[in-house]
Design a protein around this motif. Structure first.
Motif, PDB file in Angstrom:
ATOM      1  N   ALA A  82     135.346  49.161  26.727  1.00  0.00           N
ATOM      2  CA  ALA A  82     136.412  48.376  27.357  1.00  0.00           C
ATOM      3  C   ALA A  82     135.861  47.103  27.985  1.00  0.00           C
ATOM      4  CB  ALA A  82     137.133  49.216  28.413  1.00  0.00           C
ATOM      5  N   GLU A  83     134.700  47.201  28.637  1.00  0.00           N
ATOM      6  CA  GLU A  83     134.066  46.014  29.230  1.00  0.00           C
ATOM      7  C   GLU A  83     133.676  45.017  28.143  1.00  0.00           C
ATOM      8  OE1 GLU A  83     130.791  47.469  31.550  1.00  0.00           O
ATOM      9  OE2 GLU A  83     132.099  48.232  33.134  1.00  0.00           O
ATOM     10  N   ASN A  84     133.136  45.524  27.026  1.00  0.00           N
ATOM     11  CA  ASN A  84     132.734  44.641  25.932  1.00  0.00           C
ATOM     12  C   ASN A  84     133.918  43.894  25.353  1.00  0.00           C
ATOM     13  OD1 ASN A  84     130.049  45.332  26.193  1.00  0.00           O
ATOM     14  ND2 ASN A  84     130.106  46.880  24.583  1.00  0.00           N
ATOM     15  N   GLU A  85     135.074  44.543  25.287  1.00  0.00           N
ATOM     16  CA  GLU A  85     136.272  43.881  24.777  1.00  0.00           C
ATOM     17  C   GLU A  85     136.736  42.769  25.707  1.00  0.00           C
ATOM     18  OE1 GLU A  85     139.088  47.016  24.108  1.00  0.00           O
ATOM     19  OE2 GLU A  85     137.912  47.877  22.472  1.00  0.00           O
TER      20      GLU A  85
ATOM     21  N   GLU B  35     131.072  60.417  27.306  1.00  0.00           N
ATOM     22  CA  GLU B  35     132.269  59.868  26.652  1.00  0.00           C
ATOM     23  C   GLU B  35     132.946  58.823  27.549  1.00  0.00           C
ATOM     24  OE1 GLU B  35     131.862  63.278  27.090  1.00  0.00           O
ATOM     25  OE2 GLU B  35     131.071  63.606  25.070  1.00  0.00           O
ATOM     26  N   GLU B  36     133.046  59.129  28.845  1.00  0.00           N
ATOM     27  CA  GLU B  36     133.659  58.192  29.794  1.00  0.00           C
ATOM     28  C   GLU B  36     132.819  56.921  29.899  1.00  0.00           C
ATOM     29  OE1 GLU B  36     136.148  56.579  32.885  1.00  0.00           O
ATOM     30  OE2 GLU B  36     136.449  57.990  31.241  1.00  0.00           O
ATOM     31  N   ARG B  37     131.500  57.075  29.968  1.00  0.00           N
ATOM     32  CA  ARG B  37     130.598  55.919  30.042  1.00  0.00           C
ATOM     33  C   ARG B  37     130.778  55.037  28.805  1.00  0.00           C
ATOM     34  NH1 ARG B  37     126.304  54.378  32.894  1.00  0.00           N
ATOM     35  NH2 ARG B  37     126.184  56.340  34.017  1.00  0.00           N
ATOM     36  N   GLU B  38     130.782  55.653  27.615  1.00  0.00           N
ATOM     37  CA  GLU B  38     130.936  54.883  26.371  1.00  0.00           C
ATOM     38  C   GLU B  38     132.294  54.199  26.315  1.00  0.00           C
ATOM     39  OE1 GLU B  38     130.099  57.697  23.280  1.00  0.00           O
ATOM     40  OE2 GLU B  38     127.935  57.643  23.669  1.00  0.00           O
TER      41      GLU B  38
END
Length: 164
Positions: free
Chosen positions: A26-29, A18-21
């Motif tokens: 967040a990085e993709n945004e 869940e943390e990884r996803e």
């Protein structure tokens, strides 16, 4: 000095799924537009543009890279071009070259100055490739993460099949 932050998809650090996803989302945004990533900047010379395309092609799968990273890849392309030029001089003149001592007027063998140039641009190349997560260690971490994700997905599919 702190290490540059590596994209989550390249990290091997143990975090929950869940943390990884959440962090990948967040990085993709934050990434932004990627439309120009596969186009070399105009200020590069033709050989540097070819090197840019050679460097960027295997990086396109990294979702954390965007148009803002073009300049880093361009710096790497320039550095690799300069390394190739220095290497040609080393091949042409050898590791040692003759140099006249200005005081004694005797000819001495000294290290080819192109070797220092090569080392300088090699450092620039390696630093910038590391900055975008493409050092050898980052690639091996990425491969390990992909392998772990595939195993985790197989396990989840198996467990969900057993649950009904």
């Amino acid at each position: 000095m702190a290490k540059p932050r590596v994209p989550m998809e390249l990290q091997s650090k143990k975090v929950s799924k869940e943390e990884r996803e959440r962090r990948i989302q967040a990085e993709n945004e934050l990434v932004g537009d990627r439309s120009l990533l596969s186009t070399p900047p105009e200020h590069l010379r033709e050989p540097e543009k070819e090197i840019y395309l050679e460097l960027v092609k295997p990086l396109l799968h990294i979702k954390a890279l965007a148009n803002a990273d073009r300049e880093i890849i361009a710096i790497c392309a320039n550095a690799k071009y300069r390394m190739l030029q220095a290497n040609e001089l080393i091949e042409q003149y050898g590791l040692l070259v003759n140099k006249e001592n200005t005081k004694t007027h005797q000819v001495e063998l000294v290290e080819n100055p192109a070797i220092k140039t090569f080392k300088t641009y090699e450092g620039i190349f390696n630093r910038n490739m590391t900055a975008i997560g493409m050092s050898a260690s980052a690639r091996s971490k990425f491969a390990a993460n992909v392998d772990n994700e595939q195993k985790e997905n197989k396990l989840n599919n198996l467990l969900s099949g057993l649950r009904g």
